[in-house]
Structures are given as C-alpha cells and as structure tokens.
Design a protein around this motif. Structure first.
Motif, short mmCIF file in Angstrom:
data_model
loop_
_atom_site.label_atom_id
_atom_site.label_comp_id
_atom_site.label_asym_id
_atom_site.label_seq_id
_atom_site.Cartn_x
_atom_site.Cartn_y
_atom_site.Cartn_z
N MET A 96 -6.10 22.98 -17.23
CA MET A 96 -5.80 22.52 -15.87
C MET A 96 -4.76 23.41 -14.98
N ILE A 97 -5.05 24.40 -14.28
CA ILE A 97 -4.13 25.59 -13.66
C ILE A 97 -3.20 25.01 -12.76
N VAL A 98 -1.81 24.79 -12.62
CA VAL A 98 -0.66 24.85 -12.22
C VAL A 98 -0.42 25.52 -11.06
N PRO A 99 -0.69 25.53 -9.96
CA PRO A 99 -0.08 25.98 -9.31
C PRO A 99 1.87 26.59 -9.07
N ASP A 100 2.44 27.52 -8.71
CA ASP A 100 3.52 28.34 -9.02
C ASP A 100 4.59 27.17 -8.42
N ASP A 101 4.32 27.38 -7.52
CA ASP A 101 5.55 25.98 -6.83
C ASP A 101 4.65 24.47 -7.16
N SER A 102 3.80 24.03 -7.94
CA SER A 102 3.80 22.45 -8.20
C SER A 102 4.73 22.10 -9.47
N VAL A 103 4.67 20.75 -9.54
CA VAL A 103 5.96 20.72 -10.84
C VAL A 103 4.62 20.21 -12.12
N ALA A 104 5.25 20.69 -13.27
CA ALA A 104 4.47 20.31 -14.68
C ALA A 104 5.14 19.60 -15.05
N SER A 105 3.27 19.11 -15.27
CA SER A 105 4.01 17.96 -16.13
C SER A 105 5.04 16.54 -17.15
N ALA A 106 5.29 18.24 -17.59
CA ALA A 106 6.37 17.75 -18.52
C ALA A 106 7.97 17.59 -17.41
N GLU A 107 7.87 18.33 -16.15
CA GLU A 107 8.56 17.99 -15.66
C GLU A 107 8.82 16.99 -15.02
N ILE A 108 7.65 16.25 -14.73
CA ILE A 108 8.05 14.94 -12.71
C ILE A 108 8.52 13.77 -13.51
N LEU A 109 9.35 14.12 -14.54
CA LEU A 109 10.14 12.61 -14.44
C LEU A 109 11.39 13.28 -14.12
N GLN A 110 11.56 14.49 -14.90
CA GLN A 110 12.93 14.69 -14.45
C GLN A 110 13.22 15.50 -12.88
N THR A 111 11.80 15.46 -12.44
CA THR A 111 12.59 15.98 -10.76
C THR A 111 12.60 14.21 -10.39
N VAL A 112 11.17 13.51 -10.43
CA VAL A 112 11.81 12.13 -9.54
C VAL A 112 13.19 11.61 -10.15
N GLU A 113 13.90 11.86 -10.80
CA GLU A 113 14.96 10.96 -11.11
C GLU A 113 16.02 12.08 -10.18
N ASP A 114 15.90 13.81 -10.20
CA ASP A 114 16.57 14.12 -9.52
C ASP A 114 16.94 13.40 -8.19
N GLN A 115 15.75 13.76 -7.80
CA GLN A 115 15.42 13.80 -6.52
C GLN A 115 15.83 12.18 -5.77
N LEU A 116 15.91 11.27 -7.25
CA LEU A 116 16.14 9.73 -6.33
C LEU A 116 17.72 10.05 -7.17
N GLN A 117 18.73 11.00 -7.55
CA GLN A 117 20.00 10.75 -7.91
C GLN A 117 20.23 11.22 -6.39
N SER A 118 20.14 12.39 -5.55
CA SER A 118 20.53 13.07 -4.44
C SER A 118 20.20 13.10 -3.58
N ILE A 119 19.32 11.53 -3.33
CA ILE A 119 18.43 11.70 -2.28
C ILE A 119 19.66 9.72 -1.69
N VAL A 126 12.56 2.27 -11.16
CA VAL A 126 11.34 3.22 -10.34
C VAL A 126 11.08 4.50 -11.03
N ALA A 127 11.50 4.55 -11.42
CA ALA A 127 11.35 6.65 -11.76
C ALA A 127 10.06 6.42 -12.12
N PRO A 128 10.08 5.98 -13.76
CA PRO A 128 8.61 6.31 -14.59
C PRO A 128 7.57 5.61 -13.77
N ILE A 129 7.52 5.07 -12.94
CA ILE A 129 6.71 4.10 -11.84
C ILE A 129 6.29 5.30 -11.17
#
Ligand code: RAT
Ligand code: ZN
Length: 420
Positions: free
Chosen positions: A1-24, A377-380
C-alpha cells in the motif's frame, strides 16, 4: 500500500498515539478532589491513599481484622493495618493496590518497605499547593472536576463564605442528598429559608429550583450530578422524579449545563464496611431513553456501573446527541473491562464519548489512574488506526492529535459549554 508522506507508517502508529496521549493534558471530568480553599475536605498523602475505600474492601478479604476492630483504629493505625495485610503479607497485584505502588514509584519513594515511615516523611515535607501542580503534571491533567455537595455541613459554609476559586478545579453541584434522601434533608432546606415539606409538592419543587439557582450562582458548576440506584426509573411517581423534572432539569437548562447521571449502585449491601459497602446492579436504561427523549433541551453526561449496561448505553448514545457517555466507573475501572468498553464505544460512537474519569478521592490517585488509562487506551487506539490504514486510510499525526484531544478534553469542554 502507498502511504502518503504525511501519514503515519503502520510501525509508527503505536508510538504516535502514545506521544499524543502523553503530550495532551487531560481534563479529569469526575473526581472527589477539592480545591485548596475547601481546606481539609481535600484528601492527600500516604495515610489517605492507603485507607482508600477500594483498599478497605480488600483488607477484609486478606486479614482477620473485623470491620468493628478496624473502625476503632486511628487513620494512621488503619493505614498500617492495610499496608501490612495487602502490601507486606500479600503481593499487591489488584488494580487498587498496584495503583499505590505506581504512585510511590512515581514520587521516587520505596515500594516494598515494611513500614510507611519514609512515605510519611516525604508527604509531611510537601507544600500542598505546589504538590497539586506536581501531581497534576505527573498525571498529565490540567484540570480536575470536583464533586460539591451543597448540603454537606462541612462544605456548604465554606462556599457561603466565598471560597476562593482555583483554575485547576471546576465545581459540580451534586444532588444525591436532595434526590436520593429527601426525607432526611428537606428540613435542612427549611432551616435555610426554603418553604419545602416532606411531600415535595408544587411549592417545594419551585423552592428546590430556587435553592439550586442560588447554588449555581455561588458555585458556577460545570454540571449538576447525581448517583442513582440500579432501580432508578424515570418518569415515575416519586419525589425524586418530580424533583428531577420540575427543578433540576429546568435549572440545568437555564444555566446551560448538563446533568450527570451515574446509574447502577446497590447502596450499602454491607453497611459494616461503610463506604466500601456499596455494590452494583444492572439498571433498566429505559430511564435514560425517557430522559433524553422527553428533555431534548437538556444534555446528559451518563455513566452506568454495570458491565451489562454498557452496550445499551452506546446504542442510546447513537439515538440521542444530548447523551454523552463518560468513564469506566468504579468497579469497571480495571484494564480488562476498560479495554472492552472503550473498544465497544469507539466502534459504535467513533470519538464522540469521554473514555475515562479518575474518580480520585485522594489527590495522588490521579497519577496511577491516568497512567493506567493511557497504558490501556494506547494499544486500543493504535489497533483502530491500524485497521483504518488496512482499509485504505492511514492516519496522519494531526488526525491522532485531534482525536486524543477530543476524547480527553474537547468532548467535555463542548458538552459542558466551557470551550475557550
Ligand atoms: O468510586 C467511588 O469512589 C464511589 O464511592 C463513588 O464515589 C462514586 O464514584 C460516586 O461519585 O458516587
Ligand atoms: Zn465518584
């Protein structure tokens, strides 16, 4: 699947969610914490943490001490008894005991000592006001919503004298004594100059409305709230239903605030263990349907205590946009159940609900309760975005940020009408 540049790659999703949960920073939409000007009502420190009623309930399973013996002890002796039974003689693996361990660890305190001496010394050294800032920072919350009872003889006079406000705390006008124990409390209203009586007829209803108006002006609550038994019915021929329809709901409308309805408590099934003696029962959610359909101008924040009621609540939320499900309350606040409920809500409601509140009674509990929420909630959320990516739309960081903000701040701010 082609991932557009500003989309989060599958392998990065969990880390991105965790970062947002931490920073907000989250808003804790229901607690039993108090702003500093309400003085000793605000519980904090090691002895309060250890004597939390969730732990008192566990003490009597892991120790031979009887409730009668326990209640005779001083607070400090009670904490020592619980520490020994649940943390020294047993491994603290339950949700509530593990929470204490997490709090001690987060504050840099030892977690496995045989006494509470080091912890007591640490808390005795804290400046209460700065300590609140530190605890909120560790918990990742910016504000906590209180539970304020205008008929509490210890609390009401403090408000009447003009308790100083604190931007970290929002007020809530709690109605349990009025709605659930009218027979025990109507005379208190009489003593304050309200012309009410035991039967709560038309004049009493108008007077309760006047009482609530006065308290709304005084407290500026972000909502009114009541906890209700599993037998709650609405409408019905009862003092409670008359007061809700004739006084509470019109007053909420006038002040533009929601009513929070927490349904499903079986009060005092074991009175010997006091606050720990309440249980849960499945409720008939026709009452929720009737509230929402008969009062479309009102907004309802709703939490139900029984696991068996959760799916129905989601269905009703799909029917009524004046219903906001919130939290995994009390006996539901365990990772296995939070996971089930949160997944169900995301699948049925998207991001239009409030996943959790802490229900903290002791300040430092927000540290472990919010840490646990983020961890569960992060993995969910990550799994949900993974499915979305599989189905053809990889999320952007901005999508994840917006969703986390909505779930843990924005939905409450807009539903309560406190958006800045
Ligand atoms: O979770 C609790 O601490 C319960 O005892 C209740 O306080 C409940 O949350 C409520 O607000 O009635
Ligand atoms: Zn509560």
């Amino acid at each position: 699947m082609i991932v557009p540049d500003d989309s989060v790659a599958s392998a990065e999703i969990l880390q991105t969610v965790e970062d947002q949960l931490q920073s907000i920073p989250f808003i804790d939409v229901h607690t039993h914490l108090f702003m500093p000007s309400l003085g000793r009502l605000g519980l904090w420190g090691i002895d309060e943490l250890i004597t939390y009623h969730y732990l008192e309930a566990e003490l009597f399973r892991s120790s031979t001490i009887t409730p009668a013996e326990y209640w005779k002890l001083s607070k400090r002796e009670q904490a020592d008894a619980i520490w020994h039974a649940l943390f020294v003689d047993h491994t603290p693996v339950s949700e509530a005991t593990r929470g204490v361990v997490a709090v001690l660890h987060a504050l840099g305190l030892p977690t496995a000592e045989s006494s509470l001496k080091t912890a007591r010394e640490f808390f005795a050294d804290q400046n209460p006001d700065e300590h609140i800032d530190h605890v909120f920072e560790l918990a990742g919350i910016s504000e906590a919503v209180m539970t304020n009872d205008p008929l509490d003889p210890d609390e009401a006079p403090l408000w009447e004298r003009g308790a100083g406000r604190d931007p970290r705390f929002h007020a809530v006008l709690r109605l349990d004594r009025i709605l659930n124990k009218w027979a025990d409390h109507w005379r208190v209203l009489v003593s304050q100059g309200y012309a009410v009586d035991a039967d709560a007829g038309a004049q009493s209803i108008a007077e309760v409305r006047r009482f609530l108006d006065t308290w709304c002006q005084r407290m500026q609550p972000v909502y009114m709230a009541v906890s209700l038994p599993d037998t709650f019915a609405f409408p019905e021929e009862s003092v409670r239903a008359r007061l809700i329809a004739g006084a509470v709901l019109p007053c909420c409308r006038e002040h533009g605030i929601p009513l929070s309805v927490m349904i499903g408590v079986r009060y005092q099934v074991n009175p010997a263990i006091k606050l720990a003696g309440d249980a849960v029962g499945k409720a008939d959610l026709h009452a929720v349907e009737h509230l929402c359909v008969q009062h479309p101008e009102n907004r309802f924040l709703i939490s139900v205590l029984s696991r068996e009621n959760q799916h129905e609540l989601c269905v009703y939320a799909r029917k009524f946009n004046n219903l906001m499900p919130f939290g995994c309350w009390w006996f539901l606040n365990n990772p296995s159940i939070v996971e089930e409920i949160t997944r169900e809500r995301l699948e049925m409601l998207g991001t239009t609900f409030i996943p959790q509140h802490s229900d903290a009674r002791v300040l430092e509990q927000v540290i472990y309760k919010w840490r646990n929420t983020r961890r569960t909630v992060a993995p969910i959320l990550a799994r949900m975005y993974g499915l979305l990516a599989d189905d053809g739309r990889a999320p952007k960081v901005e999508d994840i940020r917006r969703d986390v903000h909505r779930l843990f701040r924005g939905n409450f701010e807009s539903f309560a009408g406190i958006s800045r």
